[in-house]
Design a protein around this motif. Structure first.
Motif, PDB file in Angstrom:
ATOM      1  N   VAL A   1      36.542  48.177  44.592  1.00  0.00           N
ATOM      2  CA  VAL A   1      35.534  47.186  44.239  1.00  0.00           C
ATOM      3  C   VAL A   1      34.756  46.827  45.498  1.00  0.00           C
ATOM      4  O   VAL A   1      35.343  46.397  46.499  1.00  0.00           O
ATOM      5  N   LEU A   2      33.447  47.011  45.443  1.00  0.00           N
ATOM      6  CA  LEU A   2      32.586  46.630  46.553  1.00  0.00           C
ATOM      7  C   LEU A   2      31.980  45.265  46.258  1.00  0.00           C
ATOM      8  O   LEU A   2      31.229  45.100  45.299  1.00  0.00           O
ATOM      9  N   GLY A   3      32.336  44.287  47.058  1.00  0.00           N
ATOM     10  CA  GLY A   3      31.743  42.957  46.953  1.00  0.00           C
ATOM     11  C   GLY A   3      30.640  42.834  47.986  1.00  0.00           C
ATOM     12  O   GLY A   3      30.913  42.562  49.163  1.00  0.00           O
ATOM     13  N   ASP A   4      29.401  43.088  47.576  1.00  0.00           N
ATOM     14  CA  ASP A   4      28.284  43.152  48.514  1.00  0.00           C
ATOM     15  C   ASP A   4      27.754  41.760  48.835  1.00  0.00           C
ATOM     16  O   ASP A   4      27.457  40.974  47.930  1.00  0.00           O
ATOM     17  N   GLU A   5      27.674  41.465  50.141  1.00  0.00           N
ATOM     18  CA  GLU A   5      27.208  40.168  50.638  1.00  0.00           C
ATOM     19  C   GLU A   5      28.001  39.032  49.988  1.00  0.00           C
ATOM     20  O   GLU A   5      27.448  38.102  49.396  1.00  0.00           O
ATOM     21  N   ILE A   6      29.299  39.089  50.170  1.00  0.00           N
ATOM     22  CA  ILE A   6      30.210  38.146  49.514  1.00  0.00           C
ATOM     23  C   ILE A   6      29.927  36.711  49.926  1.00  0.00           C
ATOM     24  O   ILE A   6      30.174  35.771  49.153  1.00  0.00           O
ATOM     25  N   ASN A   7      29.384  36.505  51.124  1.00  0.00           N
ATOM     26  CA  ASN A   7      29.154  35.134  51.586  1.00  0.00           C
ATOM     27  C   ASN A   7      27.896  34.502  51.002  1.00  0.00           C
ATOM     28  O   ASN A   7      27.545  33.377  51.349  1.00  0.00           O
ATOM     29  N   ARG A   8      27.220  35.202  50.098  1.00  0.00           N
ATOM     30  CA  ARG A   8      26.076  34.597  49.410  1.00  0.00           C
ATOM     31  C   ARG A   8      26.518  33.801  48.173  1.00  0.00           C
ATOM     32  O   ARG A   8      25.742  33.007  47.634  1.00  0.00           O
TER      33      ARG A   8
ATOM     34  N   GLN B   1      46.147  41.088  40.101  1.00  0.00           N
ATOM     35  CA  GLN B   1      46.040  40.654  38.715  1.00  0.00           C
ATOM     36  C   GLN B   1      44.998  39.545  38.642  1.00  0.00           C
ATOM     37  O   GLN B   1      44.619  38.960  39.668  1.00  0.00           O
ATOM     38  N   VAL B   2      44.506  39.289  37.424  1.00  0.00           N
ATOM     39  CA  VAL B   2      43.590  38.166  37.220  1.00  0.00           C
ATOM     40  C   VAL B   2      44.068  37.384  36.006  1.00  0.00           C
ATOM     41  O   VAL B   2      44.651  37.944  35.078  1.00  0.00           O
ATOM     42  N   THR B   3      43.832  36.085  36.028  1.00  0.00           N
ATOM     43  CA  THR B   3      44.202  35.218  34.922  1.00  0.00           C
ATOM     44  C   THR B   3      42.932  34.589  34.351  1.00  0.00           C
ATOM     45  O   THR B   3      42.200  33.911  35.068  1.00  0.00           O
ATOM     46  N   VAL B   4      42.675  34.859  33.086  1.00  0.00           N
ATOM     47  CA  VAL B   4      41.502  34.314  32.397  1.00  0.00           C
ATOM     48  C   VAL B   4      41.976  33.607  31.136  1.00  0.00           C
ATOM     49  O   VAL B   4      42.690  34.200  30.315  1.00  0.00           O
ATOM     50  N   ASP B   5      41.606  32.337  30.997  1.00  0.00           N
ATOM     51  CA  ASP B   5      41.994  31.528  29.835  1.00  0.00           C
ATOM     52  C   ASP B   5      43.511  31.561  29.612  1.00  0.00           C
ATOM     53  O   ASP B   5      43.997  31.671  28.487  1.00  0.00           O
ATOM     54  N   GLY B   6      44.259  31.505  30.694  1.00  0.00           N
ATOM     55  CA  GLY B   6      45.712  31.426  30.612  1.00  0.00           C
ATOM     56  C   GLY B   6      46.425  32.745  30.423  1.00  0.00           C
ATOM     57  O   GLY B   6      47.658  32.781  30.420  1.00  0.00           O
ATOM     58  N   GLU B   7      45.698  33.842  30.281  1.00  0.00           N
ATOM     59  CA  GLU B   7      46.326  35.149  30.085  1.00  0.00           C
ATOM     60  C   GLU B   7      46.141  35.994  31.337  1.00  0.00           C
ATOM     61  O   GLU B   7      45.028  36.140  31.845  1.00  0.00           O
ATOM     62  N   THR B   8      47.241  36.568  31.818  1.00  0.00           N
ATOM     63  CA  THR B   8      47.220  37.360  33.042  1.00  0.00           C
ATOM     64  C   THR B   8      47.106  38.843  32.706  1.00  0.00           C
ATOM     65  O   THR B   8      47.831  39.354  31.848  1.00  0.00           O
ATOM     66  N   ARG B   9      46.206  39.516  33.411  1.00  0.00           N
ATOM     67  CA  ARG B   9      45.986  40.949  33.193  1.00  0.00           C
ATOM     68  C   ARG B   9      46.114  41.687  34.510  1.00  0.00           C
ATOM     69  O   ARG B   9      45.548  41.263  35.530  1.00  0.00           O
ATOM     70  N   ALA B  10      46.842  42.803  34.472  1.00  0.00           N
ATOM     71  CA  ALA B  10      47.045  43.599  35.676  1.00  0.00           C
ATOM     72  C   ALA B  10      45.801  44.415  35.996  1.00  0.00           C
ATOM     73  O   ALA B  10      45.077  44.871  35.101  1.00  0.00           O
ATOM     74  N   LEU B  11      45.538  44.598  37.282  1.00  0.00           N
ATOM     75  CA  LEU B  11      44.423  45.409  37.742  1.00  0.00           C
ATOM     76  C   LEU B  11      44.886  46.852  37.951  1.00  0.00           C
ATOM     77  O   LEU B  11      46.082  47.125  38.042  1.00  0.00           O
ATOM     78  N   PRO B  12      43.951  47.794  38.024  1.00  0.00           N
ATOM     79  CA  PRO B  12      44.342  49.197  38.208  1.00  0.00           C
ATOM     80  C   PRO B  12      45.079  49.411  39.523  1.00  0.00           C
ATOM     81  O   PRO B  12      44.953  48.620  40.467  1.00  0.00           O
ATOM     82  N   THR B  13      45.836  50.473  39.580  1.00  0.00           N
ATOM     83  CA  THR B  13      46.546  50.869  40.792  1.00  0.00           C
ATOM     84  C   THR B  13      46.109  52.278  41.183  1.00  0.00           C
ATOM     85  O   THR B  13      46.149  53.172  40.337  1.00  0.00           O
ATOM     86  N   PRO B  14      45.676  52.488  42.414  1.00  0.00           N
ATOM     87  CA  PRO B  14      45.515  51.519  43.508  1.00  0.00           C
ATOM     88  C   PRO B  14      44.302  50.627  43.308  1.00  0.00           C
ATOM     89  O   PRO B  14      43.406  50.942  42.525  1.00  0.00           O
ATOM     90  N   PHE B  15      44.298  49.507  44.049  1.00  0.00           N
ATOM     91  CA  PHE B  15      43.212  48.538  43.948  1.00  0.00           C
ATOM     92  C   PHE B  15      42.850  48.074  45.353  1.00  0.00           C
ATOM     93  O   PHE B  15      43.709  47.626  46.109  1.00  0.00           O
ATOM     94  N   THR B  16      41.581  48.230  45.705  1.00  0.00           N
ATOM     95  CA  THR B  16      41.120  47.840  47.034  1.00  0.00           C
ATOM     96  C   THR B  16      39.771  47.138  46.924  1.00  0.00           C
ATOM     97  O   THR B  16      38.870  47.624  46.240  1.00  0.00           O
ATOM     98  N   VAL B  17      39.649  46.005  47.599  1.00  0.00           N
ATOM     99  CA  VAL B  17      38.371  45.302  47.698  1.00  0.00           C
ATOM    100  C   VAL B  17      37.768  45.594  49.069  1.00  0.00           C
ATOM    101  O   VAL B  17      38.435  45.424  50.096  1.00  0.00           O
ATOM    102  N   ILE B  18      36.529  46.065  49.062  1.00  0.00           N
ATOM    103  CA  ILE B  18      35.764  46.218  50.297  1.00  0.00           C
ATOM    104  C   ILE B  18      34.592  45.254  50.201  1.00  0.00           C
ATOM    105  O   ILE B  18      33.692  45.442  49.381  1.00  0.00           O
ATOM    106  N   ALA B  19      34.626  44.212  50.989  1.00  0.00           N
ATOM    107  CA  ALA B  19      33.583  43.185  50.939  1.00  0.00           C
ATOM    108  C   ALA B  19      32.707  43.276  52.170  1.00  0.00           C
ATOM    109  O   ALA B  19      33.173  43.595  53.267  1.00  0.00           O
ATOM    110  N   THR B  20      31.417  43.013  51.991  1.00  0.00           N
ATOM    111  CA  THR B  20      30.501  42.984  53.124  1.00  0.00           C
ATOM    112  C   THR B  20      29.885  41.602  53.247  1.00  0.00           C
ATOM    113  O   THR B  20      29.758  40.864  52.264  1.00  0.00           O
TER     114      THR B  20
END
Length: 316
Positions: A115-122, A139-158
């Protein structure tokens, strides 16, 4: 070896090292003059971490991220962070389906291998915080339900270092979740000429093909995690972290120590070894520790403090 003896099998670390080198060579078909930064980024991926790229606009932060993602045959999604971006725009949202008369979850762009988070500080802090659970627990939790993210998972933020009046500082809790923070800087004259020559026609990123599968990357991560770290090296890492705590307003956290050990494992694998040396730690500490440190009223920058720790702490 006799005819009845089986051939010697290649170690998982050797195969993982070859996978890493293929990815580096592939990325360098697009990115010129940033070999060290490419290595650091890949080591972070092998060590199950996330990367923050900080620099002025136009030096190739986004292109580097795209090239790394294109070198692995996985899913890639990009989030352009803006002041009006909502947390649900990142994580996903439940939408009511009138036909089934039930809510259905629509995944956000966070559900990808890279996941590329471009200009995250904006984006405002509330939206930035949507990444905290994902980066730490995959993982992420939305409306009380937790969902696993894909494996592998990497965030590259700029994030860029200009236009500070239009950006939001990343909270320390989020900075601490980035294993490494990298700076690209301007290329040299020869490097910039080589870059211009490559992109004067079609951009090479358009022709970049994957050189590793998700299975290759998972195996490389497992091999990295299996790299041996002896007690003297563990103690060395702890002493470096403790030095920053004693000489700064906010020093490197225990999470930072763990990140440094894992980065050292990645460096060892890239160097073709199955054990971590103090040299591996020294090569990675300057991209793992500084962004987690606040020096307060001292005249030292976080990087200078880390270099001082390297000069002061005895090498085992």
């Amino acid at each position: 070896m006799t005819d009845t003896e089986p051939p010697t099998s290649r170690s998982a670390a050797t195969e993982a090292g070859e996978t890493a080198q293929r990815i580096i060579d592939n990325v360098e078909q697009v990115i010129v003059g940033h070999h060290d930064e490419i290595e650091h980024l890949l080591i972070t991926m092998l060590a199950r971490g996330h990367v923050l790229l900080e620099d002025v606009p136009g030096v190739g932060k986004t292109m580097l991220s795209r090239a790394v993602a294109a070198s692995v045959d996985g899913t890639f999604k990009r989030v352009q962070f803006t002041p009006d971006l909502l947390p649900s725009d990142v994580t996903g949202v439940n939408v009511y389906n009138q036909q089934s008369q039930s809510f259905e979850f629509r995944e956000g762009p966070i559900f990808a291998n890279v996941v590329l988070g471009d200009e995250i500080n904006r984006a405002p802090p509330k939206t930035q915080s949507a990444l905290l659970e994902a980066m730490e627990e995959q993982q992420v939790t939305v409306d009380g339900e937790t969902r696993a993210l894909p494996t592998p998972f990497t965030v590259i933020a700029t994030q860029n270092t200009v236009e500070q009046d239009r950006t939001y500082d990343l909270p320390m809790a989020e900075l601490d979740r980035f294993m490494t923070k990298l700076h690209l800087g301007y290329p040299g004259i020869d490097e910039e000429v080589a870059m211009l020559d490559r992109v004067v026609g079609d951009h090479p990123i358009e022709d970049l093909s994957p050189v590793a599968t998700l299975a290759d990357l998972r195996a490389a991560r497992e091999a990295t995690a299996a790299i041996t770290v002896e007690e003297p090296v563990q103690r060395y890492v702890t002493q470096l972290a403790n030095y920053t705590r004693e000489h700064a307003q906010l020093g490197a956290s225990p999470r930072a120590s763990l990140a440094l050990l894992r980065a050292g494992q990645g460096r060892a694998l890239l160097e073709g070894r199955e054990y971590v040396t103090p040299d591996d730690v020294q090569q990675e500490v300057t991209v793992v520790f500084p962004h987690r440190i606040q020096t307060g009223s001292t005249n030292q920058t976080p990087t200078q403090l880390v270099l001082s720790a390297l000069d002061t702490i005895p090498v085992p």
